[in-house]
Design a protein around this motif. Structure first.
Motif, PDB file in Angstrom:
ATOM      1  N   HIS A  43       0.954  -1.280   0.071  1.00  0.00           N
ATOM      2  CA  HIS A  43       0.023  -0.094   0.131  1.00  0.00           C
ATOM      3  C   HIS A  43       0.918   1.266  -0.177  1.00  0.00           C
ATOM      4  O   HIS A  43       0.521   2.218  -0.585  1.00  0.00           O
ATOM      5  N   GLU A  47       0.947   4.133  -2.890  1.00  0.00           N
ATOM      6  CA  GLU A  47       0.903   5.506  -2.311  1.00  0.00           C
ATOM      7  C   GLU A  47       1.869   6.594  -2.910  1.00  0.00           C
ATOM      8  O   GLU A  47       1.640   7.671  -3.091  1.00  0.00           O
ATOM      9  N   LYS A  50       1.815   7.432  -6.347  1.00  0.00           N
ATOM     10  CA  LYS A  50       0.557   8.325  -6.586  1.00  0.00           C
ATOM     11  C   LYS A  50       1.027   9.713  -6.250  1.00  0.00           C
ATOM     12  O   LYS A  50       0.798  10.972  -7.029  1.00  0.00           O
ATOM     13  N   TYR A  51       1.800  10.041  -5.108  1.00  0.00           N
ATOM     14  CA  TYR A  51       2.295  11.177  -4.907  1.00  0.00           C
ATOM     15  C   TYR A  51       3.446  11.821  -5.695  1.00  0.00           C
ATOM     16  O   TYR A  51       3.535  12.807  -6.126  1.00  0.00           O
ATOM     17  N   ASN A  56      -2.013  13.221  -5.329  1.00  0.00           N
ATOM     18  CA  ASN A  56      -1.734  13.146  -3.653  1.00  0.00           C
ATOM     19  C   ASN A  56      -3.078  12.623  -3.204  1.00  0.00           C
ATOM     20  O   ASN A  56      -4.234  13.485  -3.557  1.00  0.00           O
ATOM     21  N   VAL A  57      -3.201  11.603  -2.491  1.00  0.00           N
ATOM     22  CA  VAL A  57      -4.077  10.877  -2.038  1.00  0.00           C
ATOM     23  C   VAL A  57      -5.331  11.653  -1.168  1.00  0.00           C
ATOM     24  O   VAL A  57      -6.191  11.779  -1.251  1.00  0.00           O
ATOM     25  N   LYS A  58      -4.715  12.276  -0.140  1.00  0.00           N
ATOM     26  CA  LYS A  58      -5.332  13.108   0.902  1.00  0.00           C
ATOM     27  C   LYS A  58      -6.258  13.992   0.413  1.00  0.00           C
ATOM     28  O   LYS A  58      -7.372  14.171   0.532  1.00  0.00           O
ATOM     29  N   LYS A  60      -7.089  14.684  -2.615  1.00  0.00           N
ATOM     30  CA  LYS A  60      -8.216  14.340  -3.879  1.00  0.00           C
ATOM     31  C   LYS A  60      -9.129  13.583  -3.113  1.00  0.00           C
ATOM     32  O   LYS A  60     -10.270  13.435  -3.921  1.00  0.00           O
ATOM     33  N   GLU A  61      -9.098  13.323  -1.645  1.00  0.00           N
ATOM     34  CA  GLU A  61     -10.460  12.903  -1.208  1.00  0.00           C
ATOM     35  C   GLU A  61     -11.319  13.861  -0.408  1.00  0.00           C
ATOM     36  O   GLU A  61     -12.182  13.849   0.068  1.00  0.00           O
ATOM     37  N   LYS A 280       5.005  12.979   4.194  1.00  0.00           N
ATOM     38  CA  LYS A 280       3.594  12.820   3.665  1.00  0.00           C
ATOM     39  C   LYS A 280       2.540  13.700   4.540  1.00  0.00           C
ATOM     40  O   LYS A 280       1.667  14.446   3.996  1.00  0.00           O
ATOM     41  N   ASP A 284       0.297  16.839   2.671  1.00  0.00           N
ATOM     42  CA  ASP A 284      -1.022  16.918   2.943  1.00  0.00           C
ATOM     43  C   ASP A 284      -1.482  18.114   3.561  1.00  0.00           C
ATOM     44  O   ASP A 284      -2.584  18.719   3.154  1.00  0.00           O
TER      45      ASP A 284
END
Length: 506
Positions: A43, A47, A50-51, A56-58, A60-61, A280, A284
């Motif tokens: 995972h 991740e 993606k970054y 960036n995961v956070k 995009k949510e 990270k 974020d």
């Protein structure tokens, strides 16, 4: 994870049937595979990728909503900015370029080996090594596979870390007992449909076993190839007698195996931690604050309205009216007014600057926007590059150990070809780090060091030299040319001298 599996009986199987003798070991490998595919480590790899791609995961949510009757109601009439910042990409590329942007130098007293390495360490090799270096920085570890191509030439192949499951002998992860590689391929059928099949390769010191995952999520022998092969095969010839008792020479392939697992790990640090581990949360927070500011700026025209003389029925109605209608209803004599919400730009800038500084500090990079006094001086540049240089030195130590493992395979290949026996431990890799420098100071120091250092060492430090070996060859050719020119002049002068004329007369 030290282990020894008893897969030897499979070497004689030429069909996809799994025999009972190795079923237990295959079940174990299946458990390891499933653990890998659902692991936190995998995972983190996904991740990190993606970054690096600025997804960036956070951020995009991020959504804007209020709670209504215990459920989330998305606010579609308000801005929902999702600004991602590519700090990850900048730091990864900066670190990789700093250590691996310039070709390294090879220092060895073994002259024959040095010539062979010059041919092997080509531009394609350094480009591949740069990609492996980026993997190491992103994921904490990168992988290279040793193999022979169809022409029998030794080659390297970068393997994505997401596909590799290593079985280490020791806690320091320096010696491989075995290794699994897993990947998915697309299979196209005659009816035009497409399915995906997961392939699994298991490497030990005897060779490689080929499996695939069936529809019941079990490991079975790969139906598309032989279950076992050596790490590589050699083409040989032998004399045979046909039915007519005639002798002829036929060619065949003989399976061979290395004494070691033909995979090499390249680590960014001994803990195998990717850079996202340290930055990270900071990224974020930076993304969120910039996005929130953008939301406020876009929503400022819709200032908060106050209507006196009316009251809402509940707290949920109150929150709903603020967020949806940008209006507050209260009881009074009746009036309408607006409340302008101001943005404290100074406080926001101060917080963002602190976040940016922390990202580069804990990421071990250099912020190009950071001002430095007397930037032209070598001392100021060294101070600015201190964190990047420190991380690069740790990475260089790990990469030097990996290069020694790679040299073992190269020397073994040269020995098998009859090109000589060489010791990989007697080869020194000099990493030419690409730091911004004060050229005048460096050149002046090189000139001052000429009496005490070798020419090759000084050339390696010169800011205008990209490849030390090429520059040494140029200097050698130039010296030979000058000797020939001055030698002709001396010969001509000596032949016309009075002493020579007198000797000829005598």
């Amino acid at each position: 994870m030290p282990m020894v599996l008893n897969l030897t009986p499979l070497q004689n199987i030429d069909n996809p049937t799994v025999i009972r003798a190795v079923a237990k070991d295959l079940d174990f490998l299946g458990v390891v595979l499933n653990e890998h595919l659902t692991s936190k480590r995998l995972h983190e790899f996904v991740e990190a990728d993606k970054y690096y791609r600025n997804a960036n995961v956070k951020i995009k949510e991020k959504t804007r909503y209020i709670m209504v009757d215990g459920r989330k109601e998305i606010l579609t009439n308000l801005s929902n900015t999702q600004v991602a910042h590519a700090f990850m990409k900048k730091l990864v590329n900066q670190k990789a370029s700093y250590l691996l942007g310039k070709p390294f130098s090879v220092d060895s007293a073994q002259e024959g080996l040095a010539n062979e390495l010059d041919d092997l360490f080509s531009k394609a090799f350094f480009r591949k090594l740069l990609k492996v270096g980026k993997d190491a920085i992103k994921y904490g570890i990168g992988w290279v596979q040793i193999y022979y191509d169809e022409n029998g030439e030794l080659h390297l192949k970068r393997i994505p870390p997401i596909e590799v499951i290593p079985f280490w002998k020791d806690a320091d992860h320096t010696d491989l007992e075995a290794l699994m590689r897993t990947y998915v391929i697309d299979v196209y059928h005659e009816d035009g449909t497409k399915t995906q099949v997961r392939k699994v390769e298991y490497y030990d010191k005897t060779g490689v076993y080929y499996f695939q995952v069936d529809k019941d999520n079990k490991l079975v022998v790969d139906a598309d190839r032989h279950v076992f092969s050596g790490h590589f095969s050699l083409k040989k010839t032998r004399e045979v007698v046909d039915e007519q008792n005639n002798k002829k020479v036929e060619e065949y392939e003989e399976e061979q195996s290395w004494v070691k697992i033909p995979f090499i790990a390249f680590k960014a640090n001994d803990e195998e931690l990717g850079i996202l581990t340290f930055i990270k949360d900071l990224i974020d927070d930076y993304d969120k604050n910039v996005s929130d500011i953008s939301d406020q700026l876009q929503d400022v025209p819709n200032a908060l309205k106050v209507v006196k003389g009316y009251s809402g029925e509940s707290k949920e109605d109150f929150a709903h009216n603020i967020n949806v209608y940008r209006t507050v209803f209260i009881e009074s004599d009746g009036d309408v007014s607006t409340i302008q919400t101001s943005i404290d730009i100074q406080a926001i800038d101060s917080h963002l600057n602190r976040l940016r500084q922390d990202i580069y500090d804990f990421g071990g990079g250099v912020d190009s926007q950071k001002e430095t006094q007397n930037i032209a001086s070598g001392v100021a540049l060294k101070f600015k590059y201190a964190d990047l240089d420190l991380d690069a030195k740790f990475m260089a130590t790990e990469f030097s150990a990996s290069m020694e493992s790679l040299l073992w395979f190269i020397c073994s290949d040269l020995k098998a070809r009859g090109k000589g026996e060489y010791n990989p431990e007697e080869v020194n890799i000099v990493w030419n780090m690409d730091m911004a420098i004060a050229e005048n100071e460096v050149i002046d120091n090189i000139i001052k060091s000429m009496p005490v250092l070798s020419k090759e060492t000084l050339i390696a430090q010169h800011p205008w030299v990209e490849d030390v070996n090429i520059e040494m060859e140029k200097m050698k050719r130039q010296e030979e040319q000058e000797q020939n020119e001055f030698g002709n002049i001396d010969e001509g002068a000596s032949s016309n001298s009075p002493d020579n004329n007198e000797e000829e007369e005598e």
